[in-house]
Design an enzyme around this catalytic site. Sequence first.
Site, PDB file in Angstrom:
ATOM      1  N   ASP A  33       0.839  -1.102  -0.056  1.00 14.03           N
ATOM      2  CA  ASP A  33      -0.144  -0.097   0.042  1.00 14.03           C
ATOM      3  C   ASP A  33       0.951   1.236  -0.274  1.00 14.03           C
ATOM      4  O   ASP A  33       2.045   1.191   0.473  1.00 14.03           O
ATOM      5  CB  ASP A  33      -0.951   0.149   1.372  1.00 14.03           C
ATOM      6  CG  ASP A  33      -2.140   0.674   0.983  1.00 14.03           C
ATOM      7  OD1 ASP A  33      -3.208   0.183   0.505  1.00 14.03           O
ATOM      8  OD2 ASP A  33      -2.160   1.946   1.156  1.00 14.03           O
ATOM      9  N   GLU A 153     -13.504  -9.378  -9.141  1.00 12.46           N
ATOM     10  CA  GLU A 153     -13.868  -9.740  -7.835  1.00 12.46           C
ATOM     11  C   GLU A 153     -15.458  -9.512  -7.449  1.00 12.46           C
ATOM     12  O   GLU A 153     -15.906  -8.200  -7.928  1.00 12.46           O
ATOM     13  CB  GLU A 153     -13.073  -9.083  -6.890  1.00 12.46           C
ATOM     14  CG  GLU A 153     -13.145  -9.561  -5.504  1.00 12.46           C
ATOM     15  CD  GLU A 153     -13.074 -11.046  -5.283  1.00 12.46           C
ATOM     16  OE1 GLU A 153     -12.131 -11.541  -5.630  1.00 12.46           O
ATOM     17  OE2 GLU A 153     -14.290 -11.597  -5.011  1.00 12.46           O
ATOM     18  N   ASN A 210     -22.869  -6.131 -11.509  1.00 16.25           N
ATOM     19  CA  ASN A 210     -23.186  -5.108 -10.528  1.00 16.25           C
ATOM     20  C   ASN A 210     -24.484  -4.263 -11.148  1.00 16.25           C
ATOM     21  O   ASN A 210     -25.322  -4.124 -10.249  1.00 16.25           O
ATOM     22  CB  ASN A 210     -21.977  -4.279 -10.200  1.00 16.25           C
ATOM     23  CG  ASN A 210     -21.166  -4.762  -9.267  1.00 16.25           C
ATOM     24  OD1 ASN A 210     -21.427  -5.809  -8.545  1.00 16.25           O
ATOM     25  ND2 ASN A 210     -20.232  -3.875  -8.932  1.00 16.25           N
ATOM     26  N   GLY A 255     -35.819  -1.002  -0.218  1.00 14.68           N
ATOM     27  CA  GLY A 255     -35.045  -0.197   0.861  1.00 14.68           C
ATOM     28  C   GLY A 255     -35.095   1.338   0.538  1.00 14.68           C
ATOM     29  O   GLY A 255     -35.982   1.819  -0.564  1.00 14.68           O
ATOM     30  N   GLY A 259     -26.899   1.609  -2.686  1.00 18.56           N
ATOM     31  CA  GLY A 259     -25.570   2.578  -2.632  1.00 18.56           C
ATOM     32  C   GLY A 259     -24.516   2.002  -2.307  1.00 18.56           C
ATOM     33  O   GLY A 259     -24.387   0.742  -2.829  1.00 18.56           O
ATOM     34  N   CYS A 262     -19.883   0.558  -4.649  1.00 15.75           N
ATOM     35  CA  CYS A 262     -19.779  -0.069  -6.190  1.00 15.75           C
ATOM     36  C   CYS A 262     -20.884   0.093  -6.956  1.00 15.75           C
ATOM     37  O   CYS A 262     -20.574   0.675  -8.130  1.00 15.75           O
ATOM     38  CB  CYS A 262     -19.612  -1.641  -5.623  1.00 15.75           C
ATOM     39  SG  CYS A 262     -18.136  -1.988  -4.716  1.00 15.75           S
TER      40      CYS A 262
HETATM   41  C1  UGA Z   1     -21.397  -5.455  -4.502  1.00 15.39           C
HETATM   42  C2  UGA Z   1     -21.841  -6.696  -5.227  1.00 15.39           C
HETATM   43  O1  UGA Z   1     -23.062  -7.017  -4.380  1.00 15.39           O
HETATM   44  C3  UGA Z   1     -20.632  -7.234  -5.053  1.00 15.39           C
HETATM   45  O2  UGA Z   1     -21.012  -8.760  -5.858  1.00 15.39           O
HETATM   46  C4  UGA Z   1     -19.449  -6.657  -5.943  1.00 15.39           C
HETATM   47  O3  UGA Z   1     -18.414  -7.512  -5.742  1.00 15.39           O
HETATM   48  C5  UGA Z   1     -19.245  -5.490  -5.053  1.00 15.39           C
HETATM   49  O4  UGA Z   1     -20.401  -4.761  -5.118  1.00 15.39           O
HETATM   50  C6  UGA Z   1     -18.146  -4.863  -5.643  1.00 15.39           C
HETATM   51  O5  UGA Z   1     -18.284  -4.267  -7.123  1.00 15.39           O
HETATM   52  O6  UGA Z   1     -16.940  -4.558  -5.302  1.00 15.39           O
HETATM   53  P1  UGA Z   1     -21.430  -4.146  -1.959  1.00 15.39           P
HETATM   54  O7  UGA Z   1     -21.012  -2.833  -2.682  1.00 15.39           O
HETATM   55  O8  UGA Z   1     -20.563  -4.636  -0.726  1.00 15.39           O
HETATM   56  O9  UGA Z   1     -21.368  -5.273  -3.154  1.00 15.39           O
HETATM   57  O10 UGA Z   1     -22.981  -4.192  -1.516  1.00 15.39           O
HETATM   58  P2  UGA Z   1     -24.146  -4.926  -1.875  1.00 15.39           P
HETATM   59  O11 UGA Z   1     -24.591  -5.764  -0.651  1.00 15.39           O
HETATM   60  O12 UGA Z   1     -24.568  -5.454  -2.919  1.00 15.39           O
HETATM   61  O13 UGA Z   1     -25.278  -3.676  -1.353  1.00 15.39           O
HETATM   62  C7  UGA Z   1     -25.511  -2.712  -2.081  1.00 15.39           C
HETATM   63  C8  UGA Z   1     -26.772  -1.858  -1.954  1.00 15.39           C
HETATM   64  O14 UGA Z   1     -27.829  -2.615  -2.110  1.00 15.39           O
HETATM   65  C9  UGA Z   1     -26.676  -1.494  -0.312  1.00 15.39           C
HETATM   66  O15 UGA Z   1     -27.197  -0.073  -0.333  1.00 15.39           O
HETATM   67  C10 UGA Z   1     -27.772  -2.239   0.263  1.00 15.39           C
HETATM   68  O16 UGA Z   1     -28.394  -2.125   1.506  1.00 15.39           O
HETATM   69  C11 UGA Z   1     -28.713  -2.670  -0.944  1.00 15.39           C
HETATM   70  N1  UGA Z   1     -29.646  -3.584  -1.059  1.00 15.39           N
HETATM   71  C12 UGA Z   1     -29.196  -4.791  -1.100  1.00 15.39           C
HETATM   72  C13 UGA Z   1     -30.797  -3.534  -0.723  1.00 15.39           C
HETATM   73  O17 UGA Z   1     -31.453  -2.426  -0.896  1.00 15.39           O
HETATM   74  N2  UGA Z   1     -31.733  -4.798  -0.865  1.00 15.39           N
HETATM   75  C14 UGA Z   1     -31.279  -5.842  -1.056  1.00 15.39           C
HETATM   76  O18 UGA Z   1     -32.057  -7.021  -0.989  1.00 15.39           O
HETATM   77  C15 UGA Z   1     -29.811  -6.243  -1.243  1.00 15.39           C
END
Ligand code: UGA
Length: 441
Positions: A33, A153, A210, A255, A259, A262
């Site tokens: 890093d 990833e 995504n 929701g 956000g 990603c």
């Molecule tokens: C997301 C993808 O899910 C991963 O597969 C990917 O690797 C990652 O981006 C990345 O590109 O690095 P992440 O950003 O950690 O992962 O978050 P998520 O779990 O996808 O949630 C994203 C948003 O959707 C959050 O605001 C969450 O609250 C919302 N969400 C998720 C909902 O409102 N409802 C759901 O059923 C699921």
Amino acid sequence: MFVRRIAVIGSGYVGLTTGACLASLGHRVVCADVDASKVAQLAAGKVPILEPGLPELVVEGLAAGRLQFVVGAATAVGQGPDAAEVVFLCVPTPMGAGGAADLSAVETVAAEVRSLLPAGCVVVNKSTVPVGTAARTAQLLDRPDVAVVSNPEFLREGSAVEDFLNPDRIVVGCDAQDAAERVAALYARLGAPAVLTDAASAELVKYAANCFLAMKLSYVNAVAELCERVGADVLDVTEGIGYDRRIGQSFLQPGPGWGGSCLPKDTHALLQVCSAADFDFSLLRASMDTNTRQQHRMVDKIREAVGGSLAGQRVGLLGLTFKAGTDDLRDSPALTVAALLATEGADLIGYDPEVPAAVPGMTDDLQVSDDPLKVASGAAALVVLTEWPEFRLLDWGRLAELVERRIVIDTRNLLDADVLRRVGFEVRGVGRRPSQVLTSS
Ligand code: UGA
């Protein structure tokens, strides 16, 4: 399995998880890093992010001598017989001008390591990058004896280790098949299906995944709005559609809008890729617009709950992070909703179990408290914005005594409305049947 000498450049969420997990699979990993204090912390076994299982893997890797942390990409790549055989690029690719991914960190690292890479080494891009970046990285490196591979990833914050070690699939893209196979072999012990393809296709897989997830969520949020209008219950509707294996039960929770670091970035970046390819991806644009609309809809609900005007109204926010299980505030829908409420003059106070104090530049629209009781005190409305399970277990009887008005807007449909109703709260969810949520009797 062949044990490889691996350098991981960038020790953020993706880099640190990648390094620690590859070390746990038996490889010899050096993570780099640019931030010397972060490197010192990591070398002492201290993990600066909230990620279940990661501290244990880091400590285990350090103790076994399979994991090291160093400052600078060049040191990580090393020299002579110890030089890295595989170099992972896990540097940030933030949203740049106009929504396109900013690749300057990838370019800087390529320039730094190009003359150091041993012949036959493989450079692997794990950062989310536009289609064509592997080809561009190869150009920048200008090393015909070094292959550039795209290996996106798919881990989620809050379950990064679990996602890395139990992946649905491994995607590896390279125009040279042997290099792609070498990278896929690093993960052989995980037993996941491997998709070997060309670099451009692998790069697109990440964006397409995504953006599909973002569209799925916008679809669900739109269905939730429709449910409110026609008197249906979104939980029953999503359960009903989710049993169809082609749709699946996951990622169907409505929701306050999606956000995080990603989905917003990647949807914008794919639109830029589309525009460069002269393609109007209207379905994707509509999903992004639906997300903005959803955030505004939450504000409409809150405004209505406090009697039509937010000016001067005390609103207590429960949850600030972009989802539960993380301390990440980046592009949090909770903070977007807070900013909209602040624009209308609301007086905001918020509580989040992982955000104990104000974070300058992030939480400027509200006062941050470490006590949910203080957030309830004098509130004209309480708003659940993040689905932290512990909010279900708050002393709602005590909160009922403290609020000015007993109304909760539950943007995550998290709370047990019956429990709250018993202590006099009215609960308004998202897409819930009015008879379940509107009366306090
Ligand atoms: C997301 C993808 O899910 C991963 O597969 C990917 O690797 C990652 O981006 C990345 O590109 O690095 P992440 O950003 O950690 O992962 O978050 P998520 O779990 O996808 O949630 C994203 C948003 O959707 C959050 O605001 C969450 O609250 C919302 N969400 C998720 C909902 O409102 N409802 C759901 O059923 C699921």
